[in-house]
Design a protein around this motif. Sequence first.
Motif, PDB file in Angstrom:
ATOM      1  N   SER A 135      -5.943   3.223   2.032  1.00  0.00           N
ATOM      2  CA  SER A 135      -6.811   2.317   2.784  1.00  0.00           C
ATOM      3  C   SER A 135      -8.276   2.709   2.650  1.00  0.00           C
ATOM      4  CB  SER A 135      -6.416   2.316   4.269  1.00  0.00           C
ATOM      5  OG  SER A 135      -5.123   1.791   4.439  1.00  0.00           O
ATOM      6  N   THR A 158      -9.045  11.947  -6.511  1.00  0.00           N
ATOM      7  CA  THR A 158      -8.000  11.259  -5.746  1.00  0.00           C
ATOM      8  C   THR A 158      -8.274   9.766  -5.684  1.00  0.00           C
ATOM      9  OG1 THR A 158      -7.570  13.221  -4.402  1.00  0.00           O
ATOM     10  CG2 THR A 158      -6.884  11.099  -3.493  1.00  0.00           C
ATOM     11  N   VAL A 169      -0.364  10.187  -2.568  1.00  0.00           N
ATOM     12  CA  VAL A 169      -1.285  10.355  -1.431  1.00  0.00           C
ATOM     13  C   VAL A 169      -0.719   9.612  -0.233  1.00  0.00           C
ATOM     14  CG1 VAL A 169      -3.303  10.562  -2.950  1.00  0.00           C
ATOM     15  CG2 VAL A 169      -2.657   8.313  -2.052  1.00  0.00           C
ATOM     16  N   SER A 170      -1.399   9.720   0.898  1.00  0.00           N
ATOM     17  CA  SER A 170      -0.975   9.013   2.105  1.00  0.00           C
ATOM     18  C   SER A 170      -1.461   7.557   2.067  1.00  0.00           C
ATOM     19  CB  SER A 170      -1.544   9.700   3.344  1.00  0.00           C
ATOM     20  OG  SER A 170      -2.955   9.564   3.367  1.00  0.00           O
ATOM     21  N   GLN A 171      -0.840   6.700   2.897  1.00  0.00           N
ATOM     22  CA  GLN A 171      -1.305   5.321   3.010  1.00  0.00           C
ATOM     23  C   GLN A 171      -2.727   5.267   3.577  1.00  0.00           C
ATOM     24  OE1 GLN A 171       2.648   3.608   4.743  1.00  0.00           O
ATOM     25  NE2 GLN A 171       1.398   1.853   4.125  1.00  0.00           N
ATOM     26  N   ALA A 172      -3.048   6.232   4.424  1.00  0.00           N
ATOM     27  CA  ALA A 172      -4.400   6.276   4.983  1.00  0.00           C
ATOM     28  C   ALA A 172      -5.430   6.477   3.865  1.00  0.00           C
ATOM     29  CB  ALA A 172      -4.520   7.384   6.014  1.00  0.00           C
ATOM     30  N   ALA A 173      -5.091   7.333   2.916  1.00  0.00           N
ATOM     31  CA  ALA A 173      -6.008   7.567   1.790  1.00  0.00           C
ATOM     32  C   ALA A 173      -6.159   6.308   0.943  1.00  0.00           C
ATOM     33  CB  ALA A 173      -5.495   8.724   0.933  1.00  0.00           C
ATOM     34  N   SER A 199       0.832  -1.200   0.000  1.00  0.00           N
ATOM     35  CA  SER A 199       0.000   0.000   0.000  1.00  0.00           C
ATOM     36  C   SER A 199       0.873   1.260   0.000  1.00  0.00           C
ATOM     37  CB  SER A 199      -0.931   0.004   1.214  1.00  0.00           C
ATOM     38  OG  SER A 199      -0.183   0.001   2.416  1.00  0.00           O
ATOM     39  N   ARG A 200       2.086   1.145   0.546  1.00  0.00           N
ATOM     40  CA  ARG A 200       3.006   2.292   0.519  1.00  0.00           C
ATOM     41  C   ARG A 200       3.405   2.605  -0.911  1.00  0.00           C
ATOM     42  NH1 ARG A 200       8.155   1.929   4.305  1.00  0.00           N
ATOM     43  NH2 ARG A 200       6.469   2.100   5.843  1.00  0.00           N
ATOM     44  N   ALA A 251       0.569   4.386  -2.498  1.00  0.00           N
ATOM     45  CA  ALA A 251       0.492   5.765  -1.999  1.00  0.00           C
ATOM     46  C   ALA A 251       1.517   6.658  -2.688  1.00  0.00           C
ATOM     47  CB  ALA A 251       0.696   5.774  -0.482  1.00  0.00           C
ATOM     48  N   GLN A 252       2.752   6.128  -2.837  1.00  0.00           N
ATOM     49  CA  GLN A 252       3.799   6.920  -3.486  1.00  0.00           C
ATOM     50  C   GLN A 252       3.460   7.179  -4.950  1.00  0.00           C
ATOM     51  OE1 GLN A 252       7.350   4.641  -2.744  1.00  0.00           O
ATOM     52  NE2 GLN A 252       7.755   5.617  -0.767  1.00  0.00           N
ATOM     53  N   TRP A 283     -14.077   5.954   1.146  1.00  0.00           N
ATOM     54  CA  TRP A 283     -13.464   7.246   0.831  1.00  0.00           C
ATOM     55  C   TRP A 283     -14.468   8.376   0.684  1.00  0.00           C
ATOM     56  CZ3 TRP A 283     -15.036   9.466  -3.749  1.00  0.00           C
ATOM     57  CH2 TRP A 283     -15.689   8.604  -4.658  1.00  0.00           C
TER      58      TRP A 283
END
Length: 338
Positions: free
Chosen positions: A25, A40, A19-23, A10-11, A14-15, A32
Amino acid sequence: MARSSTRPTSRDVAQAAGVSQAAVSLVLGDKWRGRVSEATAERVREAARELGYRPNLAARNLRLGRTRTVLLVVPALTTEFFAGVYTGAARVAAENGFGVVLYPSPEGIGPARDPFASAQAALDGVLASSMAADALTAIRGDQLPLVMLDSDPAGSLGAATVNLDIADGARQVADHLLGLGHRHYLHIAADIPSWTFDVRARALADRLAAVPGTSLRTARTPMTIEGALAAAETALAAPGPRPTAVVCDDDKLAAGVYKALRRRGLRVPDDVSVTGVDDIALAAALDPELTTVRLDAELFGERGMRALLAVLDGRTPQEGDIPVELVLRGSTAPPSTP
Protein backbone atom coordinates in the motif's frame (compact mmCIF):
# COMPACT_ATOMS: atom_id res chain seq x y z
CA MET A 1 5.59 -15.60 -12.47
CA ALA A 2 2.41 -17.22 -13.65
CA ARG A 3 -0.63 -14.99 -13.89
CA SER A 4 -3.66 -16.01 -11.86
CA SER A 5 -6.95 -16.50 -13.71
CA THR A 6 -8.65 -14.25 -11.16
CA ARG A 7 -7.96 -10.57 -10.62
CA PRO A 8 -4.75 -10.24 -8.56
CA THR A 9 -4.98 -8.61 -5.15
CA SER A 10 -2.55 -6.62 -3.03
CA ARG A 11 -2.03 -9.82 -1.01
CA ASP A 12 -0.82 -11.55 -4.18
CA VAL A 13 1.61 -8.70 -4.81
CA ALA A 14 2.85 -8.86 -1.21
CA GLN A 15 3.46 -12.61 -1.45
CA ALA A 16 5.26 -12.28 -4.80
CA ALA A 17 7.49 -9.48 -3.52
CA GLY A 18 8.06 -11.07 -0.12
CA VAL A 19 6.70 -8.05 1.79
CA SER A 20 3.67 -7.13 3.88
CA GLN A 21 0.41 -5.78 2.41
CA ALA A 22 1.12 -2.57 4.30
CA ALA A 23 4.36 -2.16 2.35
CA VAL A 24 2.48 -2.73 -0.93
CA SER A 25 0.00 0.00 0.00
CA LEU A 26 2.82 2.40 0.85
CA VAL A 27 4.67 1.77 -2.41
CA LEU A 28 1.67 1.82 -4.75
CA GLY A 29 0.28 4.87 -2.93
CA ASP A 30 3.66 6.58 -3.45
CA LYS A 31 4.13 7.06 0.30
CA TRP A 32 7.06 4.68 0.77
CA ARG A 33 9.98 7.13 0.98
CA GLY A 34 11.60 6.97 4.39
CA ARG A 35 9.50 3.95 5.33
CA VAL A 36 10.74 1.16 3.05
CA SER A 37 13.93 0.87 1.03
CA GLU A 38 14.15 1.80 -2.63
CA ALA A 39 15.07 -1.80 -3.45
CA THR A 40 11.92 -3.04 -1.71
CA ALA A 41 9.80 -0.43 -3.50
CA GLU A 42 11.16 -1.54 -6.87
CA ARG A 43 10.49 -5.18 -5.98
CA VAL A 44 6.86 -4.34 -5.19
CA ARG A 45 6.42 -2.37 -8.42
CA GLU A 46 7.94 -5.21 -10.44
CA ALA A 47 5.63 -7.77 -8.80
CA ALA A 48 2.61 -5.56 -9.50
CA ARG A 49 3.63 -5.25 -13.15
CA GLU A 50 4.20 -8.97 -13.52
CA LEU A 51 0.84 -9.82 -11.96
CA GLY A 52 -1.03 -7.10 -13.84
CA TYR A 53 -2.26 -5.71 -10.52
CA ARG A 54 -4.50 -2.65 -10.54
CA PRO A 55 -5.58 -0.97 -7.28
CA ASN A 56 -9.27 -1.08 -6.51
CA LEU A 57 -9.84 2.68 -6.56
CA ALA A 58 -13.49 2.41 -5.59
CA ALA A 59 -12.62 0.55 -2.37
CA ARG A 60 -9.70 2.86 -1.67
CA ASN A 61 -11.83 5.95 -2.11
CA LEU A 62 -14.53 4.52 0.12
CA ARG A 63 -11.95 4.02 2.89
CA LEU A 64 -10.66 7.55 2.42
CA GLY A 65 -14.14 9.05 2.30
CA ARG A 66 -13.43 10.38 -1.21
CA THR A 67 -15.48 9.76 -4.36
CA ARG A 68 -13.12 11.64 -6.72
CA THR A 69 -16.21 13.30 -8.18
CA VAL A 70 -16.89 17.02 -8.31
CA LEU A 71 -19.99 18.95 -9.31
CA LEU A 72 -19.97 21.76 -11.88
CA VAL A 73 -23.00 24.04 -11.41
CA VAL A 74 -23.80 26.17 -14.46
CA PRO A 75 -26.82 28.25 -15.53
CA ALA A 76 -27.59 26.24 -18.67
CA LEU A 77 -26.03 23.53 -20.81
CA THR A 78 -27.18 25.21 -24.03
CA THR A 79 -24.81 28.16 -23.61
CA GLU A 80 -21.69 27.91 -25.75
CA PHE A 81 -19.62 29.73 -23.13
CA PHE A 82 -20.45 27.27 -20.34
CA ALA A 83 -19.86 24.35 -22.69
CA GLY A 84 -16.30 25.68 -22.94
CA VAL A 85 -16.06 26.03 -19.17
CA TYR A 86 -17.10 22.38 -18.80
CA THR A 87 -14.58 21.24 -21.43
CA GLY A 88 -11.70 22.95 -19.63
CA ALA A 89 -12.79 21.80 -16.19
CA ALA A 90 -13.34 18.19 -17.28
CA ARG A 91 -9.92 18.07 -18.96
CA VAL A 92 -8.10 19.07 -15.77
CA ALA A 93 -10.29 16.80 -13.64
CA ALA A 94 -9.53 13.79 -15.87
CA GLU A 95 -5.80 14.51 -15.73
CA ASN A 96 -6.07 14.25 -11.94
CA GLY A 97 -8.29 11.16 -11.80
CA PHE A 98 -11.53 13.03 -11.04
CA GLY A 99 -14.92 12.85 -12.71
CA VAL A 100 -17.22 15.83 -13.28
CA VAL A 101 -21.00 15.83 -12.88
CA LEU A 102 -22.89 18.71 -14.52
CA TYR A 103 -25.79 20.34 -12.70
CA PRO A 104 -27.70 22.89 -14.79
CA SER A 105 -29.74 25.61 -13.13
CA PRO A 106 -31.83 26.73 -16.12
CA GLU A 107 -31.46 30.42 -17.02
CA GLY A 108 -29.60 30.92 -13.75
CA ILE A 109 -32.83 31.82 -11.94
CA GLY A 110 -33.39 28.86 -9.68
CA PRO A 111 -32.42 25.31 -8.86
CA ALA A 112 -33.20 22.26 -10.96
CA ARG A 113 -34.15 19.03 -9.21
CA ASP A 114 -31.56 17.73 -6.77
CA PRO A 115 -29.59 14.99 -8.60
CA PHE A 116 -28.28 13.53 -5.33
CA ALA A 117 -30.02 12.37 -2.19
CA SER A 118 -27.10 13.90 -0.31
CA ALA A 119 -24.52 15.96 -2.13
CA GLN A 120 -22.10 15.66 0.76
CA ALA A 121 -22.13 11.88 0.51
CA ALA A 122 -21.78 11.77 -3.26
CA LEU A 123 -19.28 14.53 -3.99
CA ASP A 124 -15.85 15.78 -2.97
CA GLY A 125 -16.37 19.40 -4.00
CA VAL A 126 -18.29 21.91 -6.10
CA LEU A 127 -17.34 24.40 -8.82
CA ALA A 128 -20.14 26.90 -9.37
CA SER A 129 -20.93 29.93 -11.49
CA SER A 130 -22.35 32.85 -9.54
CA MET A 131 -25.27 32.92 -12.01
CA ALA A 132 -26.31 29.51 -10.72
CA ALA A 133 -25.53 30.08 -7.06
CA ASP A 134 -29.17 29.62 -6.01
CA ALA A 135 -28.83 25.95 -6.85
CA LEU A 136 -26.14 25.46 -4.21
CA THR A 137 -28.46 25.66 -1.23
CA ALA A 138 -30.87 23.20 -2.85
CA ILE A 139 -28.20 20.49 -2.90
CA ARG A 140 -26.39 21.77 0.19
CA GLY A 141 -23.39 22.28 -2.08
CA ASP A 142 -22.41 25.35 -0.08
CA GLN A 143 -21.46 22.96 2.74
CA LEU A 144 -18.85 21.21 0.57
CA PRO A 145 -15.41 22.46 -0.52
CA LEU A 146 -16.49 25.13 -2.99
CA VAL A 147 -14.86 27.31 -5.62
CA MET A 148 -16.93 30.08 -7.20
CA LEU A 149 -16.60 31.33 -10.78
CA ASP A 150 -17.55 34.90 -11.71
CA SER A 151 -18.11 35.80 -8.09
CA ASP A 152 -17.38 38.75 -5.83
CA PRO A 153 -14.22 37.75 -3.93
CA ALA A 154 -15.31 39.91 -0.98
CA GLY A 155 -18.62 38.12 -0.50
CA SER A 156 -18.04 34.70 -2.04
CA LEU A 157 -19.54 31.56 -0.54
CA GLY A 158 -16.50 29.60 -1.62
CA ALA A 159 -13.06 28.83 -0.29
CA ALA A 160 -11.70 30.50 -3.42
CA THR A 161 -12.94 32.51 -6.40
CA VAL A 162 -11.75 32.43 -10.00
CA ASN A 163 -12.65 35.40 -12.17
CA LEU A 164 -12.11 36.70 -15.65
CA ASP A 165 -10.96 40.33 -15.68
CA ILE A 166 -14.35 41.39 -16.97
CA ALA A 167 -14.02 44.95 -15.65
CA ASP A 168 -10.94 45.40 -17.80
CA GLY A 169 -12.92 44.06 -20.76
CA ALA A 170 -15.54 46.76 -20.26
CA ARG A 171 -12.80 49.38 -20.00
CA GLN A 172 -11.21 48.13 -23.23
CA VAL A 173 -14.56 48.49 -25.02
CA ALA A 174 -15.08 52.01 -23.64
CA ASP A 175 -11.55 53.12 -24.56
CA HIS A 176 -11.91 51.75 -28.09
CA LEU A 177 -15.23 53.50 -28.71
CA LEU A 178 -14.13 56.76 -27.05
CA GLY A 179 -11.01 56.68 -29.21
CA LEU A 180 -13.20 56.42 -32.30
CA GLY A 181 -15.04 59.56 -31.19
CA HIS A 182 -18.31 58.12 -29.85
CA ARG A 183 -20.07 60.14 -27.16
CA HIS A 184 -23.66 58.80 -27.06
CA TYR A 185 -23.96 55.23 -25.80
CA LEU A 186 -26.64 52.61 -25.25
CA HIS A 187 -25.85 49.69 -22.94
CA ILE A 188 -27.92 46.58 -23.66
CA ALA A 189 -27.57 44.94 -20.25
CA ALA A 190 -28.43 41.35 -19.30
CA ASP A 191 -31.35 41.37 -16.86
CA ILE A 192 -29.71 38.80 -14.58
CA PRO A 193 -28.80 39.56 -10.96
CA SER A 194 -25.16 38.57 -11.14
CA TRP A 195 -21.86 39.99 -9.95
CA THR A 196 -20.28 39.69 -13.40
CA PHE A 197 -22.92 41.87 -15.07
CA ASP A 198 -22.84 44.42 -12.24
CA VAL A 199 -19.05 44.71 -12.57
CA ARG A 200 -19.07 45.33 -16.31
CA ALA A 201 -21.87 47.91 -15.99
CA ARG A 202 -19.97 49.86 -13.31
CA ALA A 203 -16.69 49.72 -15.24
CA LEU A 204 -18.37 50.97 -18.43
CA ALA A 205 -20.22 53.79 -16.67
CA ASP A 206 -17.12 54.92 -14.76
CA ARG A 207 -14.95 55.00 -17.88
CA LEU A 208 -17.48 56.95 -19.92
CA ALA A 209 -18.25 59.38 -17.09
CA ALA A 210 -14.59 60.38 -17.01
CA VAL A 211 -14.92 61.93 -20.50
CA PRO A 212 -16.90 65.19 -20.74
CA GLY A 213 -19.85 65.26 -23.11
CA THR A 214 -20.70 61.56 -22.99
CA SER A 215 -24.17 60.14 -22.36
CA LEU A 216 -25.10 56.58 -21.40
CA ARG A 217 -28.53 54.96 -21.42
CA THR A 218 -29.16 51.42 -20.19
CA ALA A 219 -31.81 49.00 -21.47
CA ARG A 220 -32.19 45.69 -19.63
CA THR A 221 -33.19 42.50 -21.39
CA PRO A 222 -33.39 38.75 -20.89
CA MET A 223 -30.37 36.95 -22.33
CA THR A 224 -32.03 36.24 -25.69
CA ILE A 225 -31.82 37.61 -29.22
CA GLU A 226 -35.54 38.39 -29.15
CA GLY A 227 -35.24 40.24 -25.84
CA ALA A 228 -32.35 42.34 -27.11
CA LEU A 229 -34.27 43.14 -30.30
CA ALA A 230 -37.26 44.45 -28.31
CA ALA A 231 -35.09 46.36 -25.80
CA ALA A 232 -33.04 48.00 -28.54
CA GLU A 233 -36.11 48.97 -30.58
CA THR A 234 -37.67 50.67 -27.55
CA ALA A 235 -34.44 52.46 -26.64
CA LEU A 236 -33.78 53.65 -30.20
CA ALA A 237 -37.31 55.08 -30.42
CA ALA A 238 -36.90 57.06 -27.17
CA PRO A 239 -36.47 60.86 -27.34
CA GLY A 240 -33.01 62.40 -27.08
CA PRO A 241 -29.80 61.97 -29.04
CA ARG A 242 -29.59 58.68 -30.92
CA PRO A 243 -26.76 56.49 -29.60
CA THR A 244 -23.90 56.07 -32.05
CA ALA A 245 -22.52 53.08 -30.13
CA VAL A 246 -24.37 50.14 -28.56
CA VAL A 247 -22.45 48.10 -25.95
CA CYS A 248 -23.92 44.63 -25.36
CA ASP A 249 -23.30 42.30 -22.41
CA ASP A 250 -23.18 39.27 -24.69
CA ASP A 251 -22.72 38.39 -28.37
CA LYS A 252 -26.26 36.99 -28.53
CA LEU A 253 -27.63 40.34 -27.41
CA ALA A 254 -25.59 42.03 -30.13
CA ALA A 255 -27.35 39.85 -32.73
CA GLY A 256 -30.68 41.20 -31.51
CA VAL A 257 -29.36 44.76 -31.75
CA TYR A 258 -28.28 44.16 -35.36
CA LYS A 259 -31.86 43.19 -36.19
CA ALA A 260 -33.31 46.22 -34.43
CA LEU A 261 -30.97 48.60 -36.25
CA ARG A 262 -31.76 47.11 -39.64
CA ARG A 263 -35.49 47.40 -38.99
CA ARG A 264 -34.95 51.12 -38.47
CA GLY A 265 -32.88 51.43 -41.63
CA LEU A 266 -29.62 51.95 -39.74
CA ARG A 267 -26.35 50.36 -40.82
CA VAL A 268 -23.60 48.75 -38.72
CA PRO A 269 -21.09 50.38 -38.32
CA ASP A 270 -21.82 53.34 -40.64
CA ASP A 271 -24.65 54.69 -38.48
CA VAL A 272 -24.19 52.77 -35.22
CA SER A 273 -21.25 50.76 -33.84
CA VAL A 274 -21.99 47.59 -31.87
CA THR A 275 -19.84 45.55 -29.45
CA GLY A 276 -20.37 42.26 -27.60
CA VAL A 277 -18.79 40.02 -24.98
CA ASP A 278 -17.72 36.33 -25.18
CA ASP A 279 -16.46 35.86 -28.77
CA ILE A 280 -18.60 32.79 -29.37
CA ALA A 281 -18.94 31.44 -32.93
CA LEU A 282 -21.88 33.79 -33.57
CA ALA A 283 -19.58 36.83 -33.36
CA ALA A 284 -17.80 35.91 -36.60
CA ALA A 285 -21.06 34.78 -38.27
CA LEU A 286 -22.70 38.21 -37.96
CA ASP A 287 -22.39 40.64 -40.86
CA PRO A 288 -20.36 42.71 -40.30
CA GLU A 289 -18.35 40.54 -37.92
CA LEU A 290 -18.66 41.65 -34.31
CA THR A 291 -16.09 43.55 -32.28
CA THR A 292 -16.22 41.74 -28.95
CA VAL A 293 -14.38 40.91 -25.73
CA ARG A 294 -12.91 37.44 -25.99
CA LEU A 295 -13.38 35.34 -22.86
CA ASP A 296 -11.35 32.12 -22.80
CA ALA A 297 -14.03 29.79 -21.47
CA GLU A 298 -11.88 26.66 -21.50
CA LEU A 299 -9.05 28.37 -19.61
CA PHE A 300 -11.67 29.65 -17.17
CA GLY A 301 -12.86 26.08 -16.54
CA GLU A 302 -9.28 24.82 -16.25
CA ARG A 303 -8.34 27.47 -13.68
CA GLY A 304 -11.52 26.85 -11.74
CA MET A 305 -10.90 23.11 -11.54
CA ARG A 306 -7.24 23.59 -10.59
CA ALA A 307 -8.38 25.91 -7.80
CA LEU A 308 -10.87 23.32 -6.51
CA LEU A 309 -8.25 20.56 -6.59
CA ALA A 310 -5.90 22.85 -4.67
CA VAL A 311 -8.59 23.46 -2.04
CA LEU A 312 -9.18 19.71 -1.73
CA ASP A 313 -5.43 19.21 -1.26
CA GLY A 314 -5.14 22.00 1.31
CA ARG A 315 -3.07 24.17 -1.05
CA THR A 316 -3.52 27.85 -1.92
CA PRO A 317 -5.02 28.26 -5.40
CA GLN A 318 -3.38 30.43 -8.03
CA GLU A 319 -4.35 34.06 -7.60
CA GLY A 320 -5.07 36.79 -10.15
CA ASP A 321 -7.87 37.34 -12.65
CA ILE A 322 -7.69 35.78 -16.11
CA PRO A 323 -6.94 38.45 -18.76
CA VAL A 324 -9.49 39.16 -21.50
CA GLU A 325 -8.93 40.59 -24.96
CA LEU A 326 -10.89 43.00 -27.15
CA VAL A 327 -11.11 41.54 -30.67
CA LEU A 328 -11.56 44.29 -33.26
CA ARG A 329 -13.76 43.42 -36.23
CA GLY A 330 -16.03 45.25 -38.63
CA SER A 331 -18.87 46.33 -36.32
CA THR A 332 -17.15 49.45 -34.95
CA ALA A 333 -16.08 52.65 -36.73
CA PRO A 334 -16.02 56.42 -36.06
CA PRO A 335 -19.51 57.96 -35.75
CA SER A 336 -20.92 59.41 -38.95
CA THR A 337 -21.90 62.62 -37.14
CA PRO A 338 -20.10 64.40 -34.30
